[in-house]
Write a protein that holds these residues in place. Sequence first.
Motif, mmCIF file in Angstrom:
data_model
loop_
_atom_site.group_PDB
_atom_site.id
_atom_site.type_symbol
_atom_site.label_atom_id
_atom_site.label_comp_id
_atom_site.label_asym_id
_atom_site.label_seq_id
_atom_site.Cartn_x
_atom_site.Cartn_y
_atom_site.Cartn_z
ATOM 1 N N ASP A 27 9.819 2.013 -7.481
ATOM 2 C CA ASP A 27 8.776 1.578 -7.971
ATOM 3 C C ASP A 27 8.597 1.915 -9.562
ATOM 4 O O ASP A 27 8.025 0.924 -10.349
ATOM 5 C CB ASP A 27 7.535 2.585 -7.682
ATOM 6 C CG ASP A 27 6.193 1.975 -8.103
ATOM 7 O OD1 ASP A 27 5.839 0.812 -7.668
ATOM 8 O OD2 ASP A 27 5.437 2.628 -8.877
ATOM 9 N N ALA A 51 7.169 -5.986 1.484
ATOM 10 C CA ALA A 51 5.996 -5.461 1.675
ATOM 11 C C ALA A 51 4.622 -6.341 1.260
ATOM 12 O O ALA A 51 3.592 -5.992 1.431
ATOM 13 C CB ALA A 51 5.659 -4.304 0.582
ATOM 14 N N ALA A 87 5.285 -9.282 -6.267
ATOM 15 C CA ALA A 87 6.512 -9.436 -5.642
ATOM 16 C C ALA A 87 7.391 -10.923 -6.256
ATOM 17 O O ALA A 87 8.496 -10.655 -6.741
ATOM 18 C CB ALA A 87 6.518 -9.932 -4.235
ATOM 19 N N ALA A 101 9.492 -5.143 -2.483
ATOM 20 C CA ALA A 101 7.977 -5.885 -2.760
ATOM 21 C C ALA A 101 7.993 -7.236 -1.938
ATOM 22 O O ALA A 101 6.760 -7.511 -1.522
ATOM 23 C CB ALA A 101 7.920 -6.112 -4.390
ATOM 24 N N HIS A 108 3.875 -7.310 -1.664
ATOM 25 C CA HIS A 108 3.404 -6.834 -2.897
ATOM 26 C C HIS A 108 2.870 -7.831 -3.862
ATOM 27 O O HIS A 108 3.486 -9.042 -3.993
ATOM 28 C CB HIS A 108 4.534 -5.928 -3.501
ATOM 29 C CG HIS A 108 3.809 -5.131 -4.755
ATOM 30 N ND1 HIS A 108 3.549 -5.481 -6.012
ATOM 31 C CD2 HIS A 108 3.631 -3.814 -4.959
ATOM 32 C CE1 HIS A 108 3.132 -4.684 -6.780
ATOM 33 N NE2 HIS A 108 3.306 -3.772 -6.173
ATOM 34 N N LEU A 128 9.620 0.795 -1.400
ATOM 35 C CA LEU A 128 9.039 0.384 -2.414
ATOM 36 C C LEU A 128 8.414 1.318 -3.605
ATOM 37 O O LEU A 128 8.754 1.224 -4.580
ATOM 38 C CB LEU A 128 7.445 -0.515 -2.114
ATOM 39 C CG LEU A 128 6.840 -1.162 -3.162
ATOM 40 C CD1 LEU A 128 7.586 -2.203 -3.662
ATOM 41 C CD2 LEU A 128 5.542 -1.581 -2.672
ATOM 42 N N ASP A 160 7.292 0.488 2.813
ATOM 43 C CA ASP A 160 6.343 1.377 1.743
ATOM 44 C C ASP A 160 7.230 2.446 0.898
ATOM 45 O O ASP A 160 7.031 2.579 -0.113
ATOM 46 C CB ASP A 160 4.994 1.725 2.536
ATOM 47 C CG ASP A 160 4.248 0.543 2.999
ATOM 48 O OD1 ASP A 160 4.390 -0.574 2.561
ATOM 49 O OD2 ASP A 160 3.356 0.663 3.660
#
Length: 918
Positions: free
Chosen positions: A824, A853, A858, A850, A855, A820, A817
Motif C-alpha cells: 500500500d 480489488a 487502480a 488494486a 480499488h 493490497l 485485500d
Amino acid sequence: MGPVAAQTGISGREAEVLSLVGEHLSNAEIAARLFISVRTVETHVSSLLRKLGAADRRALAQLAAEWSRAGRGGRPAPGLPSPVTRFVGRTREQAGLAAALREHRQISAVGPGGVGKTRLALAVAAQAAGDFPDGVWFIDLVPITDPAMVGSAVAAAVGVGEQQGRGLDESVLAALADRHALLVLDNCEHVRDGVAPFLERLLAACPRVSVLATSRARLVVPFERVHPVPPLSLTGDGESDAVALFLERAAAVGWPVAAEQHEQAAEICRRLDGVALAIELAAARLPTLGLDGLAAVLGDQLRLLTGGARAEDRHRSVRAMLDWSYDLLDEADRTLLRRVAVFVAPFTADAAAQVAGFSPLDAFAVLDGLARLAEQSLLVAAPSAGGTRYRALETIRQYGVERLSGSGELHDVRLRHLRWCGASAAGLAEDPRPADGSWRARFDAIADDLRAALGWAAGAAEHRADAYRLAIALAELAFTRNLVGEAQQRYEQAGALAGDDALAAAALRSAAAVAGCRLLGDDMYRLHRAAADAAARAGDKAGAARAMAAAATTAYRFSGTFIQLPPDEEPAALLAEARELGGGDPLTEAALALAEAAVVSDAFGSDQGPSDNAVAATLAAAERAVELARRAGDPLAVSAALDSLAGARAWAGDSFGAAATARTRIEMLSAVPVAPASMLELTDALVSGVDTSLGVGDLATARGWARRLAELPLLAEVGHLGLSWLLTVDALAGEADAVLDAGGRFLEAWERTGRLRAARLGTPAAAVAMIHALRGDDDARARWLAFTDRLGATPERATGYGAVFDATVLLHRGEVDAALERVDAEPEQLWKWVTWIWLHWYVGLRAEAAALAGHPQARARIESARKVVAGNPIASAQLDRAEAILDGDRDRVRATAEAFAAAGCPYQAARSRTLADP
C-alpha cells in the motif's frame, strides 16, 4: 572362510558378518562386535541370503560353519602362536596375501615397522593351514643376531635336531624335502644376509615347502614375490579398518567410544597414518587422556605412544620400534633419514638433494639412499605426474626430526628447507597455469612444506624477513589456488611479519581485498583501518588517507556483507580524518571522492525517502568520483566509482541506466589481470549486474551473471553465497524445481560454513520461502522465513523483497485485500533498497492488487507505474494484465501469457492463464 566366500562375490564386510552368524550371534551382538549399526547388519544379512540362495538364517549359519572347516582344512595349526587379541579388518589384504600364497612359493609381506605384518601373516597362515597337511610353523627371527643362525631358528621351530654328518641347515632341508608345509619367517629385516641364502637353498631342495616372510625390506631371492602391507585403511563403506581397530582396542581397555565420537576417532587414526601399533598404543592411553586429550598431544607421538611391558621390547613404544629400524641402517642412510624428515609432504629426489645433499652426502648418495630407505619401508615411494615422490609416515618423520635435533643439524637443515620452499614458491608463481589442473596439482604437492617452513621461520627472529617473503608468496599462490580463506590469513600474517610499515600496509590492503572477495565486510573494514595505521606509521600520508577512505567506503558500499556494521559516526569520522591528511595525487583524490559519494548516497537511508536535492547531490558526487578515477588511470578505481554511479542512477529512478553502468563495469573488468583487488571488483560488478538486471526484468542476463557468480572458484568456500543470486533469479521467474534443489544445497553450505548471520542472505532465503508457499507447503515456508529472521532483519525485508514476495504469495492465494495492504505504501516513500532492485516489481504488484480489488485508484496506479517500468518486459506485461482485469477482458489477460513466457517468467505466464480461466 575368506577364499571360499570370495568365490561367491560377497564383500569383506559380508564375510565378517557371515562368520559371526556362524557363531550364532544376534544382529545386535554382531553390530557390537563389528562397531556398526544393527540396521547395517540387517542389510548385510539380507544381502547374504540373496547372494548365497540361503532359505533362512539357520542355513546361513550352516554355510558359515562348512566354509570355516574348509578354510582350516579340518586340522589345527599347532605351529602358530595363538593371538591374544582379535584380528581386526584387513579383509582385502588378507584375501590378496592368501591368493598370492596359493600361487607362489615364497611371499614376502613387506611394510614399515608397526604396520601389522605379523598379525596379517598369522591370520593368513591360520586360514591356509588346511592346504599344508604336513604342518605350518612360525619362526620369530627377532632374537637372532647372527645371520648364520637362521637355519638353527627354523630347526628349533620345526623340531629338527642336528643329524650325524650334517649341519643344522642340511638337517632342516632333509627333514622338509618331501613335506608339504608352510614356514612363516617373521622379522627378517635385520638378518637378511642369512635369510636370503637359506631360503634359496630351502626352496630348491624342498619343492613342496612354501615360505611366508615378513620384513621391512624385500629379501631379494630368486623365487620371491613381494606383497606390500600398507597401513590400515583410513576410509571405507562403513568404519575403516583403522577405526575398527581403535574401537576394538578402546573397548578392551574399558573405554568404549560412542557412535557420535567415531569421526573424532577417525581423525586420530588419520593422524597416526593407520599404523596398527601406533593405533593400539594410542587406544591404550584413552583411560588417562580421553579422546580430546589424545588428539591434543598427537603432535608428540614418540612420547605419547608408549605401552606397558610387552613380550617384545621393540613393541613397547613407537620410539623403540623405530630405534630397531634406525639401528639397522648404515651411517649415511641414518643421516639421510634424519634430514629428509623436515619434509612434511611427499618429496622428489631433486628436492631431497637440495635439502639433504650436503657433506657427507652428495646428490648421488641422496638418490641411492632414498632407494634403500624405501626398500627398508622407512620411506614410501609412489609415482606421480612429476616423478617418483617419497614420503615418511608421521611417526617416522617425528622420529627423524628428533634425531636431527640430537645430531645438531636441525637449524641448518630447516634453513635449507626454507630456502628450497622459497625457490619452489617463486618457480610456481612463474609457471603457466593451464586449465587442466596441473598447476593446482603442483601447488598442492608443495603447499604443506611451504606452510611448515613458514611456521618455523615465523618463530625464529633471525629469519623474520624470510618468513615475510614466504608469507606473501604463499598468500598469492593460495589466492590463485582459490584457497581464499588461507590467502587472507597469509596476507595478514605477512603484515604482522613485515619489518617495514609500508610493506605491512600493502599486505593488509591485499588482505582486505581478499576479505571482500569472501564477502566479509567486517574483516574488510578492519583490515583497511589496519592498513591506514601501518601507512601512517610509515609516514605515507596519502596511503593512510586512501586506506581510511576505503574503510569508510566499505561501511556504505558493502554494508550488506557485514555481520555488525560500525557505528554511524565512525565512517564519517574516518573520511574527515582522511580529508585532513589529503595527499593531492589523483588516486587519493579519487578515493576521497568515492567515499564522499558513499556518504552522500547514505542520505537515502531514511524513512522519508530521498529528496530531489539528495538525488542530484548523489548523482553529482558519483559522477565526480568517476571523473577523478578515470583521470587517475586506475581501472579498479573506475570500477568502484561506476558502482557508486549505478547506485545513484537506480536511486534516481534510472533503473536502465544503472543496468547499463553495471554492464560497463563487467566488460571493463573482464580484461583486468586477476588479483585480489580486481577479483573483488569483478565479484561486486557481477552482483550489481544481477541486481540491476533483475530490476529491469532482464531475467536472462541476470541468470547468466548469477551463474557466473555461482561458478566463481573464489566463492567455493562459501557456496551458499554463490548460489544466493541464482536462487533469487529463479524464484522470481518461478522455476520452482530449480529453486528447491538449489535451496537445499544453499542451506547445507550455510550450515557447513559456520551459520553466520548475513543480512544479504535474507533475499534468497525469503525467495525459497515464496516458492514453497506457491506450491502450498506452508510448513516449509514457515521454516525458511524463520531462517530468514535468523540471518538478520533489514528494511529491505519489510518494504523491499519481503513486500514483493509476500504480495506475490497473497495474490496467488486470492487474498487480494491482504496483498493490497502489503504494497500500500507509495513507492516514493520507500527505503532506498526498494528503488534499487525492487521498484519495478513493487509497482507492478501494487497495480495488479488494486485492479483485482477494484480499488478506485487502480487505473491511476497503472498509469503511474507505466512511466516507471517502460522497457521492462515483465512489469509491462503485468500492467497490461492488470488493465485487462479492470476492463474484464479475459482474452487480453490470456494474451499476456505469451509476453511473460518470452521474458522467461513461466510462473507469471501460468498465472495469466489461470486468471483468464478461473
